[in-house]
Design a protein around this motif. Sequence first.
Motif, PDB file in Angstrom:
ATOM      1  N   LEU A 162      15.501  17.627  36.015  1.00  9.32           N
ATOM      2  CA  LEU A 162      15.076  17.031  34.745  1.00  9.32           C
ATOM      3  C   LEU A 162      14.135  17.990  34.008  1.00  9.32           C
ATOM      4  CD1 LEU A 162      14.136  13.568  36.295  1.00  9.32           C
ATOM      5  CD2 LEU A 162      16.186  14.035  34.932  1.00  9.32           C
ATOM      6  N   ASN A 163      14.016  17.789  32.686  1.00 15.36           N
ATOM      7  CA  ASN A 163      13.022  18.553  31.916  1.00 15.36           C
ATOM      8  C   ASN A 163      12.302  17.657  30.906  1.00 15.36           C
ATOM      9  OD1 ASN A 163      15.065  18.174  30.071  1.00 15.36           O
ATOM     10  ND2 ASN A 163      15.080  20.282  29.311  1.00 15.36           N
ATOM     11  N   ASP A 164      12.275  16.361  31.169  1.00 14.31           N
ATOM     12  CA  ASP A 164      11.573  15.441  30.290  1.00 14.31           C
ATOM     13  C   ASP A 164      10.090  15.382  30.642  1.00 14.31           C
ATOM     14  OD1 ASP A 164      12.135  14.317  32.738  1.00 14.31           O
ATOM     15  OD2 ASP A 164      12.638  12.333  31.965  1.00 14.31           O
ATOM     16  N   VAL A 165       9.277  14.913  29.703  1.00 12.97           N
ATOM     17  CA  VAL A 165       7.834  14.785  29.896  1.00 12.97           C
ATOM     18  C   VAL A 165       7.434  13.347  29.597  1.00 12.97           C
ATOM     19  CG1 VAL A 165       5.556  15.648  29.276  1.00 12.97           C
ATOM     20  CG2 VAL A 165       7.531  17.175  29.147  1.00 12.97           C
ATOM     21  N   TRP A 166       6.732  12.726  30.538  1.00 12.56           N
ATOM     22  CA  TRP A 166       6.303  11.346  30.402  1.00 12.56           C
ATOM     23  C   TRP A 166       4.798  11.242  30.600  1.00 12.56           C
ATOM     24  CZ3 TRP A 166       9.413   6.899  29.658  1.00 12.56           C
ATOM     25  CH2 TRP A 166      10.786   7.160  29.573  1.00 12.56           C
ATOM     26  N   ALA A 167       4.229  10.177  30.068  1.00 12.65           N
ATOM     27  CA  ALA A 167       2.812   9.876  30.290  1.00 12.65           C
ATOM     28  C   ALA A 167       2.672   8.407  30.667  1.00 12.65           C
ATOM     29  CB  ALA A 167       1.984  10.183  29.052  1.00 12.65           C
ATOM     30  N   PHE A 168       1.823   8.154  31.655  1.00 10.08           N
ATOM     31  CA  PHE A 168       1.497   6.782  32.052  1.00 10.08           C
ATOM     32  C   PHE A 168       0.042   6.518  31.740  1.00 10.08           C
ATOM     33  CE2 PHE A 168      -0.371   3.866  35.168  1.00 10.08           C
ATOM     34  CZ  PHE A 168       0.391   2.731  34.928  1.00 10.08           C
ATOM     35  N   SER A 169      -0.236   5.487  30.949  1.00 12.97           N
ATOM     36  CA  SER A 169      -1.597   5.126  30.601  1.00 12.97           C
ATOM     37  C   SER A 169      -2.162   4.173  31.644  1.00 12.97           C
ATOM     38  CB  SER A 169      -1.644   4.459  29.218  1.00 12.97           C
ATOM     39  OG  SER A 169      -2.924   3.895  28.980  1.00 12.97           O
ATOM     40  N   THR A 170      -3.270   4.543  32.249  1.00 16.20           N
ATOM     41  CA  THR A 170      -3.898   3.648  33.221  1.00 16.20           C
ATOM     42  C   THR A 170      -4.599   2.480  32.524  1.00 16.20           C
ATOM     43  OG1 THR A 170      -5.983   4.902  33.248  1.00 16.20           O
ATOM     44  CG2 THR A 170      -4.258   5.574  34.794  1.00 16.20           C
ATOM     45  N   GLN A 171      -4.782   2.574  31.203  1.00 12.43           N
ATOM     46  CA  GLN A 171      -5.410   1.500  30.446  1.00 12.43           C
ATOM     47  C   GLN A 171      -4.403   0.421  30.054  1.00 12.43           C
ATOM     48  OE1 GLN A 171      -8.810   1.443  30.059  1.00 12.43           O
ATOM     49  NE2 GLN A 171      -8.677   3.234  31.397  1.00 12.43           N
ATOM     50  N   THR A 172      -3.279   0.849  29.476  1.00 11.45           N
ATOM     51  CA  THR A 172      -2.263  -0.120  29.033  1.00 11.45           C
ATOM     52  C   THR A 172      -1.224  -0.403  30.106  1.00 11.45           C
ATOM     53  OG1 THR A 172      -0.791   1.584  28.127  1.00 11.45           O
ATOM     54  CG2 THR A 172      -2.539   0.744  26.680  1.00 11.45           C
ATOM     55  N   GLN A 173      -1.209   0.435  31.170  1.00 10.15           N
ATOM     56  CA  GLN A 173      -0.232   0.299  32.252  1.00 10.15           C
ATOM     57  C   GLN A 173       1.199   0.479  31.748  1.00 10.15           C
ATOM     58  OE1 GLN A 173      -1.191  -0.622  35.831  1.00 10.15           O
ATOM     59  NE2 GLN A 173      -2.879   0.448  34.819  1.00 10.15           N
ATOM     60  N   GLU A 174       1.362   1.353  30.762  1.00 12.55           N
ATOM     61  CA  GLU A 174       2.680   1.590  30.187  1.00 12.55           C
ATOM     62  C   GLU A 174       3.050   3.069  30.263  1.00 12.55           C
ATOM     63  OE1 GLU A 174       3.018  -1.931  26.826  1.00 12.55           O
ATOM     64  OE2 GLU A 174       2.388   0.077  26.230  1.00 12.55           O
ATOM     65  N   TRP A 175       4.346   3.315  30.353  1.00  8.79           N
ATOM     66  CA  TRP A 175       4.917   4.655  30.309  1.00  8.79           C
ATOM     67  C   TRP A 175       5.418   4.938  28.893  1.00  8.79           C
ATOM     68  CZ3 TRP A 175       5.135   8.219  34.252  1.00  8.79           C
ATOM     69  CH2 TRP A 175       4.894   7.763  35.557  1.00  8.79           C
ATOM     70  N   ARG A 176       5.325   6.188  28.479  1.00 11.81           N
ATOM     71  CA  ARG A 176       5.959   6.606  27.228  1.00 11.81           C
ATOM     72  C   ARG A 176       6.479   8.027  27.384  1.00 11.81           C
ATOM     73  NH1 ARG A 176       2.000   9.222  23.531  1.00 11.81           N
ATOM     74  NH2 ARG A 176       0.008   9.389  24.650  1.00 11.81           N
ATOM     75  N   CYS A 177       7.586   8.289  26.732  1.00 16.62           N
ATOM     76  CA  CYS A 177       8.204   9.617  26.813  1.00 16.62           C
ATOM     77  C   CYS A 177       7.602  10.510  25.732  1.00 16.62           C
ATOM     78  CB  CYS A 177       9.721   9.504  26.629  1.00 16.62           C
ATOM     79  SG  CYS A 177      10.580  11.082  26.819  1.00 16.62           S
ATOM     80  N   LEU A 178       6.974  11.610  26.154  1.00 11.45           N
ATOM     81  CA  LEU A 178       6.332  12.530  25.219  1.00 11.45           C
ATOM     82  C   LEU A 178       7.304  13.548  24.632  1.00 11.45           C
ATOM     83  CD1 LEU A 178       3.008  13.296  27.149  1.00 11.45           C
ATOM     84  CD2 LEU A 178       3.419  11.558  25.412  1.00 11.45           C
ATOM     85  N   SER A 179       8.425  13.752  25.302  1.00  8.25           N
ATOM     86  CA  SER A 179       9.379  14.774  24.846  1.00  8.25           C
ATOM     87  C   SER A 179      10.561  14.158  24.108  1.00  8.25           C
ATOM     88  CB  SER A 179       9.886  15.578  26.041  1.00  8.25           C
ATOM     89  OG  SER A 179      10.496  14.730  27.006  1.00  8.25           O
ATOM     90  N   GLN A 180      10.460  12.900  23.799  1.00  5.86           N
ATOM     91  CA  GLN A 180      11.568  12.232  23.117  1.00  5.86           C
ATOM     92  C   GLN A 180      11.825  12.886  21.765  1.00  5.86           C
ATOM     93  OE1 GLN A 180      11.883   7.928  23.403  1.00  5.86           O
ATOM     94  NE2 GLN A 180      11.982   7.829  21.176  1.00  5.86           N
ATOM     95  N   GLY A 181      13.093  13.134  21.471  1.00  4.36           N
ATOM     96  CA  GLY A 181      13.473  13.715  20.189  1.00  4.36           C
ATOM     97  C   GLY A 181      13.576  15.224  20.186  1.00  4.36           C
TER      98      GLY A 181
END
Length: 452
Positions: A162-181
Motif C-alpha cells: 500500500l501507499n496510502d496515508v491515514w491518521a487516527f485522532s485519539t480525541q475523536t476516535q476517528e480515522w481519516r485518509c490524508l492521501s485521498q485524491g
Amino acid sequence: MGYWSTPKRDAGTEAPTGRGGHGTVALDDNKLLVFGGADRTPAGFNDLWLLELVAGHEHWTKITPKLGSGQKKPVPRSGCSLTLVGSKVYIFGGQEPASGAILDELLILEVGSWELSTQVPAAAAAAGPQQKRHPARHSHVAGIFERDSIIVFGGSGLRGPLNDVWAFSTQTQEWRCLSQGLQPAECPEPREMAAGCVISDAGLFVHGGRGAEGEILGDVAIFDGRAGKWVLVQTTPYARCAHTATNAVLVHQAQQQGPQPAQQQALPQQQPGLQQAQQQGQQASDEPVQAQLSMEAQHSQDGQAPVGSAPEHHQQLANAQPVSPQEAQQQQPSSAAAGAAASSTGSPSHASNVLLFGGFTGEAVSNKLLQLSFVRQPTPGGGASLRAELRPVKAQPPAGEATVATGSVIASPPARFAHSAVALQRAEEVDIVVFGGVNQTDDLCDVIIWTL
C-alpha cells in the motif's frame, strides 16, 4: 559522531526470546516497551515486555496486560506498530503468522496500569467521506501526528503493498485518509517494510521498503500531513527494506518538556541491585553479512561512496532544529528540508537528525548506519532546490574507554533486519536503542545502543 555499546543484562532477569517484526516504543528517558513479533519458524508472539536501561545495564520485566470485560487476549502478530500518545500506547495492525490473517484492529494500552482495550470503530453512518474504513495492514510506518493523532503509511494489505496515508485522532476516535485524491504520479510507489519516522508535528519521512514485485526500494519521501501531499520523492543508491529510521531531535525536544506526571508515577521503578558495567570485549564485523534469503530483489549499492561532492557536515544532532514540510516544499534559499539541521557555516550540506540502521539490501543483511543529509542546489531562477542524500556514519568510540554510561563499547553491531529502534534522551546525549531482529542464521534478542 557517535559510538556503539551494549549494556549488560542483569543476572537472573527473564528476557524476550529472539524475534523480528516486533513493535517498540519509548516511554521515557530510560524505558521502552516491546510487543509481539515472530521468529524465523515463523512462530508469532503476543507477549509484552518493559526494558529499563540504567547505568550500563538492561533489566527486562514481562508485563501481563489487564483485560477488561469482554476483552480478548491479543493474537500473536508481527509487523504491528506502537505509538505513544499521552499515557496510552496504541498498537495497530500486524499479521498473525499462523493463519496469515492481516489485522486492522487498534489496541489501546494504558501505561502503568497496563489495562488493554480495543478501539471501537466509529459507526459508518456517522463517518464523513474521509472517515471510511482504513484497510488492514502490517509492516507499515507509524508515528505521532499533530501531538494527539497517529499517522500511518503503507505496509502490506489484503491485496499487497500500500501507499496510502491515514491518521487516527485519539480525541475523536476517528480515522481519516490524508492521501485521498492524490494521483499515482504524486505518490511514492506502494511498499511494505519501509523505514520511517516523524520529522515534525505533521511531517513523515519514509525510506526504502519492498515493492509489489518484490523489488527492494531505495527512494526517500516526505509527506506533509497538513497539506495532504508528498513534498519530496527522490531516489538514493541505498536500497533496503526491514530497516529502521529514528529521529533524534524530536525526542530531545519532547524530553526537555519533561514526562507527564501521571505517566511518570505509573511507570515501574528501576529494579534494585544494578551493578557497574563491566567490559565484555565483544567484537563484530562492520561488513554486511552475506545472506541467502527468499526475497526477489534488485542490485543494491550498499557501501559505495556517498552521492554528491558536498562535504559531510555532522553536527550534534540533539541540537538540530526541525523545519516544517511546508518549508521543504517551498525550496527557497533560506529553507531546509523537514527535520534538517540548520548550518551556521554556509556549507551546502545539512546533516539531519534522522539515522537509518540495518536492513536487507537485496543481497546482504546490513549493519550500516546511515544519516540523512540535504544538499542545496541552485536553480536557474535564483532559488534553490533540496536534494536528500544518505551518508554512511562511522563510529568514533571514546579514546581509551572500554566502558561508557550505556555499557561496553563495541566496534560495530551484528548485521540484522526486522529489528526495532527508538530514541531515548539521556542527560545531554541521545541514545538510539536497537532491539532484536533476525539475520540468515539467528533470531536476535540483544540490545545495542548508538550514542550521539
